[in-house]
Design an enzyme around this catalytic site. Structure first.
Site, PDB file in Angstrom:
ATOM      1  N   CYS A 196       0.857  -1.183   0.000  1.00  0.00           N
ATOM      2  CA  CYS A 196       0.000   0.000   0.000  1.00  0.00           C
ATOM      3  C   CYS A 196       0.897   1.238   0.000  1.00  0.00           C
ATOM      4  O   CYS A 196       2.121   1.134   0.132  1.00  0.00           O
ATOM      5  CB  CYS A 196      -0.894  -0.001   1.236  1.00  0.00           C
ATOM      6  SG  CYS A 196       0.070   0.060   2.775  1.00  0.00           S
ATOM      7  N   CYS A 221       2.621   5.799   8.949  1.00  0.00           N
ATOM      8  CA  CYS A 221       1.654   5.926   7.856  1.00  0.00           C
ATOM      9  C   CYS A 221       0.770   7.150   8.096  1.00  0.00           C
ATOM     10  O   CYS A 221       0.249   7.329   9.208  1.00  0.00           O
ATOM     11  CB  CYS A 221       0.788   4.674   7.786  1.00  0.00           C
ATOM     12  SG  CYS A 221      -0.558   4.850   6.591  1.00  0.00           S
ATOM     13  N   GLU A 264       0.967  -0.516  16.440  1.00  0.00           N
ATOM     14  CA  GLU A 264       0.105   0.617  16.087  1.00  0.00           C
ATOM     15  C   GLU A 264      -0.809   0.977  17.263  1.00  0.00           C
ATOM     16  O   GLU A 264      -1.016   2.160  17.562  1.00  0.00           O
ATOM     17  CB  GLU A 264      -0.747   0.300  14.851  1.00  0.00           C
ATOM     18  CG  GLU A 264      -1.592   1.506  14.442  1.00  0.00           C
ATOM     19  CD  GLU A 264      -2.659   1.200  13.410  1.00  0.00           C
ATOM     20  OE1 GLU A 264      -3.728   1.837  13.497  1.00  0.00           O
ATOM     21  OE2 GLU A 264      -2.437   0.343  12.532  1.00  0.00           O
ATOM     22  N   SER A 317       2.137  -9.753  10.605  1.00  0.00           N
ATOM     23  CA  SER A 317       1.381  -8.757   9.844  1.00  0.00           C
ATOM     24  C   SER A 317      -0.108  -8.872  10.155  1.00  0.00           C
ATOM     25  O   SER A 317      -0.763  -9.846   9.781  1.00  0.00           O
ATOM     26  CB  SER A 317       1.621  -8.952   8.347  1.00  0.00           C
ATOM     27  OG  SER A 317       0.659  -8.237   7.590  1.00  0.00           O
ATOM     28  N   SER A 318      -0.649  -7.859  10.818  1.00  0.00           N
ATOM     29  CA  SER A 318      -2.066  -7.873  11.200  1.00  0.00           C
ATOM     30  C   SER A 318      -2.959  -7.970   9.969  1.00  0.00           C
ATOM     31  O   SER A 318      -3.850  -8.806   9.904  1.00  0.00           O
ATOM     32  CB  SER A 318      -2.398  -6.606  11.996  1.00  0.00           C
ATOM     33  OG  SER A 318      -3.783  -6.542  12.255  1.00  0.00           O
ATOM     34  N   ASN A 319      -2.712  -7.121   8.977  1.00  0.00           N
ATOM     35  CA  ASN A 319      -3.639  -7.104   7.841  1.00  0.00           C
ATOM     36  C   ASN A 319      -3.557  -8.391   7.029  1.00  0.00           C
ATOM     37  O   ASN A 319      -4.552  -8.841   6.465  1.00  0.00           O
ATOM     38  CB  ASN A 319      -3.427  -5.853   6.984  1.00  0.00           C
ATOM     39  CG  ASN A 319      -2.230  -5.936   6.085  1.00  0.00           C
ATOM     40  OD1 ASN A 319      -2.294  -6.455   4.977  1.00  0.00           O
ATOM     41  ND2 ASN A 319      -1.095  -5.424   6.553  1.00  0.00           N
TER      42      ASN A 319
END
Length: 328
Positions: free
Chosen positions: A22, A106, A136, A232-234
């Site tokens: 992203c 980000c 985060e 990786s959370s996503n």
């Protein structure tokens, strides 16, 4: 390699669109690479710049040193904050230690931090929907000394005790499952009818788009592979989206982790990648799937992402563009 595999009916690989990097991840990696070109190795990075094993190893090889404790950074060094964001305490300590700092947080996470600071000045408390221990979440909750309460599920919402339910706002980790977050938010609104929501949901466009693409993909394939690292959370959420639709789904860091038995009796394999996973890894998975019998590859129609985020001052000028263009 594929000779020993029996009973594999694998024919087609169907790629999710969008998948992989992203804009926030692209920007974070570029900040580290440009800092290395401009200031030379080593460049210190607080926490993994993004949660991907390959990316972190590649940057280590170029001279980045990843640390958790600022005491491990020598005086006068250049320090980069990871894409996940940091607490006010970390910012303050870094400033006091006199590092040259570049912030790779980000911009969509920064937006949440700004909202928290603004509403706190207006007297609000906060409920944060997120995963305990994720950097985060630690960064966002660390914007305040108190008055921000983490909920991970609907049960947490029932238990949470706030001081002033009439001055309450809700914020969300940007990489959550869209479906999970909406269920938890509904519980928050049921218990605290006056709660203030963000104008635009905190879950980022890339997280939403990748989850939507997987939902479309599940109708067309017999098994799903998600390229992403365990931290990786996503990426983990992409696997869960498929599993909720009763589709077998596996997450791999790279092609070497693929197991031939996953594809036995399955003709179509769906393939996606988390927002911190490079396309190079996706292509290597496709090559391995060809060895296992896949004869065709097609990409699902989907959202074309065009968003780009500007680089911090001092790294975004044209003289650095050539170095960035040569990125491996």
């Amino acid at each position: 390699m594929g000779q020993s595999v029996h009973n594999v009916a694998l024919q087609e690989v169907v790629l999710a669109q969008p998948r992989g990097f992203c804009a926030g991840v692209d920007r974070a990696i570029e900040i580290v690479e440009r800092a290395l070109v401009r200031y030379g190795a080593p460049i210190y990075v607080r926490h993994e710049i993004v949660h991907n094993t390959f990316v972190v190893a590649d940057l280590k090889a170029k001279g980045a040193i990843f640390i958790e404790d600022l005491a491990d950074v020598p005086a006068g060094a250049t320090l980069v904050f990871s894409a996940h964001g940091v607490s006010q305490a970390v910012r303050q300590e870094a400033a006091e230690r006199g590092f040259q700092i570049f912030d790779a947080t980000c911009p969509l996470v920064t937006k949440v931090h700004v909202e928290v600071a603004k509403l706190r000045r207006e007297g609000y408390e906060f409920i944060m929907i997120g995963h305990k221990g994720h950097p985060e979440v630690e960064g966002t909750m660390g914007q305040l000394d108190d008055g921000i309460y983490l909920v991970e599920d609907v049960e947490d919402v029932e238990r949470v005790q706030v001081r002033q339910p009439e001055r309450l706002a809700v914020v969300t980790q940007t990489t959550l499952s869209v479906d999970d977050a909406s269920a938890i938010l509904a519980a928050v609104k049921a218990r605290f009818p006056l709660v203030r929501e963000p104008k635009k949901q905190d879950i980022c466009y890339a997280t939403q788009n990748r989850q939507d693409a997987v939902k479309l993909l599940t109708a067309e394939v017999d098994v799903l592979i998600v390229v992403g690292s365990p931290t990786s959370s996503n990426s983990n959420r992409l696997r869960e989206v498929a599993e909720r639709r009763e589709l077998a789904a596996y997450m791999v860091d790279n092609a070497s982790e693929l197991q031939p038995e996953w594809f036995e009796g399955r003709q179509r394999v769906g393939l996606t990648a988390g927002a911190s996973a490079p396309e190079l890894l996706v292509q290597q998975v496709i090559e391995r799937l060809r060895e296992l019998g896949a004869t065709s590859v097609r990409t699902m129609p989907g959202v074309e992402e065009t968003i780009e985020f500007p680089l911090p001052l001092g790294l975004g000028d044209k003289s650095m563009a050539a170095a960035a263009a040569s990125r491996s």
